[in-house]
Structures are given as structure tokens and as C-alpha cells.
Design an enzyme around this catalytic site. Structure first.
Site, PDB file in Angstrom:
ATOM      1  N   SER A  66       0.857  -1.188   0.000  1.00  0.00           N
ATOM      2  CA  SER A  66       0.000   0.000   0.000  1.00  0.00           C
ATOM      3  C   SER A  66       0.888   1.231   0.000  1.00  0.00           C
ATOM      4  O   SER A  66       1.990   1.209   0.568  1.00  0.00           O
ATOM      5  CB  SER A  66      -0.881  -0.027   1.253  1.00  0.00           C
ATOM      6  OG  SER A  66      -1.487   1.230   1.416  1.00  0.00           O
ATOM      7  N   ALA A 119     -13.166   7.907   9.047  1.00  0.00           N
ATOM      8  CA  ALA A 119     -14.059   9.063   8.915  1.00  0.00           C
ATOM      9  C   ALA A 119     -15.525   8.635   8.840  1.00  0.00           C
ATOM     10  O   ALA A 119     -16.401   9.461   8.600  1.00  0.00           O
ATOM     11  CB  ALA A 119     -13.677   9.876   7.684  1.00  0.00           C
ATOM     12  N   SER A 124     -13.165   0.728   4.582  1.00  0.00           N
ATOM     13  CA  SER A 124     -12.907  -0.725   4.510  1.00  0.00           C
ATOM     14  C   SER A 124     -13.652  -1.327   3.332  1.00  0.00           C
ATOM     15  O   SER A 124     -13.098  -2.119   2.565  1.00  0.00           O
ATOM     16  CB  SER A 124     -13.392  -1.438   5.774  1.00  0.00           C
ATOM     17  OG  SER A 124     -12.911  -0.814   6.908  1.00  0.00           O
ATOM     18  N   ASP A 183     -22.513  -0.949   3.259  1.00  0.00           N
ATOM     19  CA  ASP A 183     -21.374  -0.235   2.681  1.00  0.00           C
ATOM     20  C   ASP A 183     -20.895  -0.880   1.387  1.00  0.00           C
ATOM     21  O   ASP A 183     -20.572  -0.192   0.406  1.00  0.00           O
ATOM     22  CB  ASP A 183     -20.213  -0.195   3.683  1.00  0.00           C
ATOM     23  CG  ASP A 183     -20.607   0.462   4.990  1.00  0.00           C
ATOM     24  OD1 ASP A 183     -21.662   1.121   5.023  1.00  0.00           O
ATOM     25  OD2 ASP A 183     -19.866   0.319   5.974  1.00  0.00           O
ATOM     26  N   TYR A 235     -20.175  -1.322  18.207  1.00  0.00           N
ATOM     27  CA  TYR A 235     -20.990  -1.627  17.025  1.00  0.00           C
ATOM     28  C   TYR A 235     -21.620  -3.010  17.185  1.00  0.00           C
ATOM     29  O   TYR A 235     -22.828  -3.189  16.993  1.00  0.00           O
ATOM     30  CB  TYR A 235     -20.129  -1.559  15.760  1.00  0.00           C
ATOM     31  CG  TYR A 235     -20.899  -1.883  14.501  1.00  0.00           C
ATOM     32  CD1 TYR A 235     -21.551  -0.883  13.792  1.00  0.00           C
ATOM     33  CD2 TYR A 235     -20.993  -3.195  14.035  1.00  0.00           C
ATOM     34  CE1 TYR A 235     -22.268  -1.178  12.651  1.00  0.00           C
ATOM     35  CE2 TYR A 235     -21.711  -3.498  12.893  1.00  0.00           C
ATOM     36  CZ  TYR A 235     -22.339  -2.489  12.197  1.00  0.00           C
ATOM     37  OH  TYR A 235     -23.050  -2.781  11.064  1.00  0.00           O
TER      38      TYR A 235
HETATM   39  C1  GLA Z   1     -21.037   0.703   9.392  1.00  0.00           C
HETATM   40  C2  GLA Z   1     -21.342  -0.713   8.910  1.00  0.00           C
HETATM   41  C3  GLA Z   1     -22.638  -0.752   8.104  1.00  0.00           C
HETATM   42  C4  GLA Z   1     -23.785  -0.052   8.813  1.00  0.00           C
HETATM   43  C5  GLA Z   1     -23.335   1.321   9.320  1.00  0.00           C
HETATM   44  C6  GLA Z   1     -24.382   1.977  10.164  1.00  0.00           C
HETATM   45  O1  GLA Z   1     -20.698   1.522   8.335  1.00  0.00           O
HETATM   46  O2  GLA Z   1     -20.292  -1.189   8.082  1.00  0.00           O
HETATM   47  O3  GLA Z   1     -22.950  -2.106   7.818  1.00  0.00           O
HETATM   48  O4  GLA Z   1     -24.311  -0.844   9.832  1.00  0.00           O
HETATM   49  O5  GLA Z   1     -22.143   1.238  10.097  1.00  0.00           O
HETATM   50  O6  GLA Z   1     -25.490   2.271   9.395  1.00  0.00           O
END
Ligand code: GLA
Length: 399
Positions: A66, A119, A124, A183, A235
Site C-alpha cells: 500500500s 471518517a 474498509s 457499505d 458496534y
Molecule cells: C457501518 C457498517 C454498516 C452499517 C453502518 C451503520 O458503516 O459497516 O454495515 O451498519 O455502520 O449504518
């Protein structure tokens, strides 16, 4: 950038790359912390993107480099890749190859330009998706990730959905973070000028036009530069609460729960967590209806309501995010909310184009008064999803 990345690839590996792929970061307009509860999300792709250069090998080895200072090189046999290995950033690209589950002869891969990490803009996922597209295109997997025909209004590309599922599996099983999949689908399936209505139960997508310029509006990202840490267990705890609440209500996921059912939960914390999910899904529906009837301005109040729910019911905000959201609203923004997993990261702000200077100034000045890092403020233009930048002869465009 492409030329510089090619030159860097040559310096790193002593050969030319077979191709370059890019995948964008995502900004969730609304629909936060609901993907893991089979909910509805409304993300868009940012112009910020991660670019990888890659070349195939036939000796079963993977070499990862990288251009980012903190990312140590990694190389090893593809056979050793699996849950928990390799460690660090290499788990993302290696995990994607593992999760694709198709024979890959080996790969040299260099990561160039990147979505800013930490951020809350899904850096990822951008890395995973750029790698997935490169592997599919260059190693001839035939998954059809380059098939863009299905990405017009009303449809998803099956190939892209397959790649997104592999990227999510890499993150869940190899990296070990139980993220919900929004995402990766956003990075792979978003299109320019649109937000993506993502139904996480049916795994289908719909492109919803978002023409801010025509409406005289601007969407800002405020990067608080207070790094968010999604790996630290908070999370996972929110996700676990959503699952416990669904089990207590006797429904498969909170998508199937009605608001009055949620009120029957006896544990007050679980009740608040579940209320966030159920109310956020309802807000997504309303925002889509408003956008589709051309009432863009009217979504502001729903963005702010989403933020209040994330702050009070889900408890995933941070002092820096509160400062940004409050300052933007006090300076006349139509709506503002945190975006992404929370606990730091970025907020988004919807405002009249005429208010850009006032809002920017207010957000920066408020952070300075509280002794927070100086936030970075920039415009979020709904951009294209992951794509092949260039390739030399080896690409197979399945559909
Ligand atoms: C992160 C996770 C997603 C989602 C968001 C919150 O970005 O990767 O899957 O749960 O948080 O909406």
C-alpha cells in the site's frame, strides 16, 4: 494518479499491473444502523475512492503493498488466509479473495489513493470492493462484476450483489467485524446523481435520483476528524441488541416489528435500541417518497430526526458530532445528522446553496470553541460506484 500508481506498482513488484480498479466511499443519507436488522438504507457514493492496481500470478501467492505509510507489506500463500489471518489491513484484500471462493492463481496488489480511514465513510468497504472487482475482472472468475447493464433505475446487477456478499463475508469472518452489508452494496451499486434505496431483506436496490443542484441545495460532509472505532465492540453490541429485541418480540428481525410492538419491550435499553431501528426504517420510506415527488428540501427535518434517534435511542453519537450538527443547524442548515457507524467520524448537512459560507464558518468556529480538532467540510456529490479504470487484455466481462 493512474500513471503514478502504475509506476509505483512497477517499483514494488518489478512488473506492470494487469489492471486498475476503483471503488468509492459511501455517505448514508438516511437509514443508519438498520442494515443488520434487514432494514432499508439510502446511501450514496462519494467522489472519494480507493484505487488498486493488480496483476495475476500462478504460484498461489499473494503479495500486498500500500502507498499508505502505516500499512505494512504482507505476502504469503493464499492457503493460509482464513478467519483471523492475515492480521491488520491485509485481512481486507486477502479476505475478499478467500470469500470469493473461486480458484485464484495468486495476485500482486498495490493500494494507491484511498477513502480517508476512520471518517465513517466506509473506507474498509471501498478497499474490499476495489479488490473484488479487480479479482473478478483480472482472474477470470466470471462473476460478472463488470456487468453494469443492470445498474439502471429499478434493478441491481446480480454480479455486483455477489461481489458485495463476498466483501461482507470477508469483513465479518476474516477481519471479524459484524458489519451489516450496506457499505459494500453502496460502493458497488451506487450510480452518479442517485441515492441507492437498499432493501436489506430482499437484497434488492433501486436508484433514486438526487439532483441537489437543481433544487438550489448542497449536501456537505463534515469530517470531525475524531476517528471512529468500529472494531471496539460498541458496534457489535448495537447489533446484538437488535437481535435480542427481535427475539424478545418473536420476529425474525426488527424489520418485521411494528412500532407499538416495540413499546411492549420491558427492558428500557432494548426498547430504545429497537425504537431507533423501527423509526429509522419508517423515516427512510418517507424520505424516498419526498425525493420521488421532488420535495428535496423537506427531507431536512427527517435527517435531523434520524440524528436525534441515533443520539438518544441508539447512543452512538460523540461530542464532536453533536457540536457539528448543532452548529450547522443553528447557522440555518435544513437538516444534519451523523453518518456511518458513529462514535466519531463524519456528519452530513443539507443546506441552501446560499448558506454554504455561513454554515462552514459556524461548524469550524464551534469546533474551535470546544477545543475539538478542526473539521474538514466538503461537498458530497452523488458519484458512480466501483469501476474498472483500465486493463490490459485480460478482462472478462461476464454479466
Ligand atoms: C457501518 C457498517 C454498516 C452499517 C453502518 C451503520 O458503516 O459497516 O454495515 O451498519 O455502520 O449504518
Amino acid at each position: 494518479m493512474s500513471t503514478a500508481l502504475r509506476t509505483a506498482f512497477r517499483a514494488a513488484f518489478g512488473r506492470d499491473p494487469d489492471g486498475l480498479c476503483a471503488a468509492p466511499g459511501r455517505l448514508t443519507l438516511i437509514g443508519e444502523h438498520v442494515d443488520y436488522a434487514s432494514g432499508l438504507c439510502l446511501p450514496l457514493a462519494l467522489p472519494q475512492r480507493t484505487v488498486v492496481a493488480a496483476a495475476t500470478r500462478d504460484d498461489g501467492r499473494l503479495r500486498l503493498r500500500s502507498l499508505h505509510r502505516d500499512a505494512q507489506p504482507w505476502e504469503g500463500s493464499l492457503d493460509v488466509v482464513g478467519p483471523g489471518h492475515p492480521p491488520g489491513w491485509a485481512a481486507y484484500p486477502a479476505g475478499v479473495i478467500w470469500a470469493l471462493g473461486h480458484p485464484v492463481g495468486g495476485l500482486d496488489l498495490l493500494v494507491g489513493e484511498s477513502v480517508p480511514p476512520g471518517a465513517g465513510l466506509a473506507s474498509s468497504a471501498a478497499l474490499e470492493c476495489a479488490v473484488a472487482l479487480a479479482v473478478d475482472a483480472l482472474c477470470g472468475l466470471g462473476l460478472g462484476g463488470l456487468g453494469l447493464g443492470g445498474l439502471g433505475p429499478g434493478a441491481s446487477s446480480a454480479g455486483r450483489a455477489t461481489l458485495a456478499a463476498a466483501c461482507r463475508r470477508a469483513e465479518n469472518e476474516v477481519v471479524g467485524v459484524p458489519t451489516g452489508g450496506m457499505d459494500q452494496l453502496a460502493s458497488l451499486c451506487c450510480t452518479e446523481g442517485h441515492v441507492l434505496l437498499l432493501d436489506c431483506r430482499s437484497q434488492t436496490v433501486r436508484q433514486v435520483p438526487l439532483d441537489l443542484l437543481a433544487a438550489g441545495l448542497v449536501l456537505f460532509v463534515v469530517d470531525t476528524r475524531a476517528p471512529h472505532r468500529i472494531v471496539d465492540g460498541q458496534y457489535a453490541a448495537r447489533r446484538h441488541s437488535a437481535e435480542r429485541a427481535a427475539a424478545a418480540l418473536g420476529v425474525p428481525t426488527l424489520r418485521e416489528a411494528a412500532p407499538d410492538q416495540v413499546d411492549t419491550l420491558t427492558d428500557p435499553v432494548l426498547r430504545r435500541r429497537a425504537r431507533h431501528v423501527v423509526s429509522e426504517i419508517a423515516r427512510v420510506r418517507t424520505v424516498v417518497a419526498l425525493l420521488e415527488s421532488g420535495r428535496v428540501r423537506d427531507i431536512g427535518a427527517l435527517l435531523t430526526a434520524s440524528h436525534a434517534s441515533l443520539r438518544d435511542d441508539l447512543e452512538v453519537s460523540s461530542p464532536e458530532l453533536e457540536c457539528a450538527v448543532d452548529a450547522a443547524r443553528a447557522a440555518g442548515a435544513l437538516g444534519a445528522r451523523m453518518t456511518g457507524g458513529g462514535f466519531g467520524g463524519s456528519a452530513l448537512v443539507l443546506l441552501e446553496r446560499t448558506a454554504t459560507a455561513a454554515v462552514t464558518h459556524a461548524v469550524v468556529a464551534a469546533a474551535a470553541r470546544r477545543g475539538h480538532p478542526e473539521p474538514t467540510v466538503y461537498e458530497a456529490l452523488p458519484s458512480r460506484g466501483a469501476h474498472l479504470i483500465s486493463a490490459h487484455g485480460k478482462v472478462r466481462k461476464g454479466v
